[in-house]
Design an enzyme around this catalytic site. Structure first.
Site, short mmCIF file in Angstrom:
data_model
loop_
_atom_site.label_atom_id
_atom_site.label_comp_id
_atom_site.label_asym_id
_atom_site.label_seq_id
_atom_site.Cartn_x
_atom_site.Cartn_y
_atom_site.Cartn_z
CE1 TYR A 143 52.12 -19.08 -15.30
CE2 TYR A 143 50.03 -18.22 -14.49
CZ TYR A 143 50.75 -18.91 -15.46
OH TYR A 143 50.12 -19.41 -16.57
CG ASP A 245 49.51 -10.48 -12.03
OD1 ASP A 245 48.31 -10.58 -11.71
OD2 ASP A 245 50.10 -11.29 -12.76
CE LYS A 273 44.21 -16.78 -10.63
NZ LYS A 273 43.95 -18.08 -11.28
#
Length: 459
Positions: A143, A245, A273
């Site tokens: 994702y 990522d 994050k």
């Protein structure tokens, strides 16, 4: 153990009148039916509107690496709010970027943005500009954000590997631009021969290979030996930009991220994050100077009112200062405590006759249920249901986990949290075990077992 969340429910009913679904995202949380609203927290614990206390292994989708109300972090943010917050350039950007370049092995220059999606899309733009090619490769179960070209599909015909639509695809959406699915090829991960065949056929069209270096979104799957090394070699051979990522793994699994663990260097890395401590949104693109200088030359546009905003830069600097204290000793603390949590989870489940295992990393564990071998074709459905039921029961018993059955710890987890987890996870499997056992015996089970009333705790 069932918490009374009447105030949260009432507040969420009010919220639903003005916010679709009473939430600001579309992916389901294990506690979605309750829509719990939180008002306080300290360390690894949260308190909701009704005074219930929770162990927080949701950690804001993995962003909250420090725990709640870290005084050092809060003080640094207060300094900015009491100084100059609404400015274009503050006094923490250089330190924040220098720390990323010092810690992340492949980082030579950094640009800041807000969301992981933002960072990924801008990394792809850089790759296209640098290579002069247009397509990119992504992988099934990974994702990379909330953009049309990044969402949905499964692996289809590998002769021309565009994503194939399928029913009940939770990452697909109506309303995508008609050409978005043509931008990316979708491949199976951990399959180097397939990647090599596709790059041999279409390498002259492909600007970037985009991957999670450790597939947390796909269940905590590690790369097979030699896979990422082979990916790096193939990208070099075909003039393709390799993008890692690390929005999840960056600064969660260690100061160097997953790339330091796997010892493979990408050309570009996306971060987010945990990098800013979880309370504020900050993402980043980090990578090779030659590619990043496309911004310097103004050949590639990177816009955003809040890119590099003063409060966010202070959050990054404060977080990385805290995480790097004593040579990053906090990561040993986090790993040790979460390893105990994982062991307790698996051990208590086994006492109730349930076989669970936890994949991934200590700081980002993903739990899976293993049905009895003789169940055959129904095993996958039972495994999925057991995980869903367990996640929901954990929320009911005061343990919050992230979607996709993830346990995200923080450096604030301590021995008292481990003791409380052991107490509560026993209550969880008291609820779950009879229901899952009926499923495995192929007996209808339409009613959840009742649970005892919870004991409420105060922070």
């Amino acid at each position: 153990m069932t918490f009374n969340t009447a105030r949260s429910k009432s507040y969420n009913d009010r919220l639903k009148q003005v916010v679709p679904g009473g939430a600001h995202y579309s992916f389901r949380m294990p506690w979605e039916s309750k829509q719990i609203h939180f008002v306080g927290g300290h360390g690894a614990r949260l308190r909701d509107m009704d005074g219930n206390e929770y162990l927080d292994f949701f950690s804001k989708f993995g962003a909250n690496i420090l725990g709640h109300n870290d005084r050092r972090y809060n003080a640094r943010l207060a300094d900015i709010l009491n100084g100059a917050a609404a400015v274009n350039l503050g006094a923490n950007e250089a330190e924040a970027a220098e720390m990323i370049c010092a810690f992340v092995p492949s980082a030579e220059m950094v640009r800041f943005s807000l969301s992981g999606t933002d960072a990924v899309l801008n990394a792809l733009r850089l790759a296209r500009a640098y290579t002069g090619k247009s397509r990119f490769i992504r992988f099934f179960t990974h994702y990379h954000g909330n953009a049309d070209s990044l969402l949905g599909g499964r692996v289809g015909n590998l002769d021309y590997p565009l994503a194939e639509s399928f029913d009940r695809d939770i990452t697909d959406t109506d309303g995508k631009a008609s050409g978005a699915t043509q931008e990316a090829f979708l491949l199976p991960w951990n399959d180097l021969p397939t990647l090599e065949r596709v790059l041999s056929a279409y390498g002259d069209q492909i600007a970037a290979v985009l991957t999670e270096p450790i597939c947390i979104n796909g269940g905590g799957v590690a790369p097979q030996a030699g896979y990422l090394e082979g990916m790096r070699r193939l990208c070099d051979a075909h003039g393709i930009v390799l993008v890692f990522d690390e929005v999840i793994t960056g600064f969660r699994v260690g100061l160097g991220g997953a790339q330091a663990l796997v010892d493979v260097m990408p050309d570009l890395t996306t971060l987010g994050k945990a990098m800013a401590g979880g309370a504020l949104p900050v993402s980043a693109i980090a990578g090779r100077r030659e590619i990043m200088n496309l911004y310097t030359a103004r050949k590639v546009v990177h816009g955003g009112t809040f890119n590099g905003y003063a409060l966010g830069m202070a959050a990054v600097r404060a977080t990385l200062d805290i995480l790097s204290e004593d040579n990053g000793d906090c990561y040993t603390h986090l790993a040790t405590h979460m390893r105990k949590i994982h062991h307790i989870f698996v051990h208590v489940a086994a006492q109730y006759g349930l076989t669970f295992e936890i994949q991934g990393l200590d700081a980002a564990g993903v739990f899976h249920f293993r049905p009895r071998a003789e169940l055959g074709a129904s095993s996958a459905m039972i495994a999925q249901y057991a995980v869903k039921l367990t996640s929901e029961a954990m929320a009911e018993c005061g343990i919050l986990v992230s979607n996709m059955n993830r346990l995200y710890g923080s450096i604030a987890v301590d021995d008292s949290d481990i003791a409380l987890f052991e107490e509560r996870i026993d209550e969880v499997f008291k609820i779950v075990a009879p229901f899952v056992e009926k499923m495995q015996e192929n007996k209808p089970a339409t009613t959840r077992p009742s649970a005892p009333v919870a004991t409420r705790g105060a922070l």
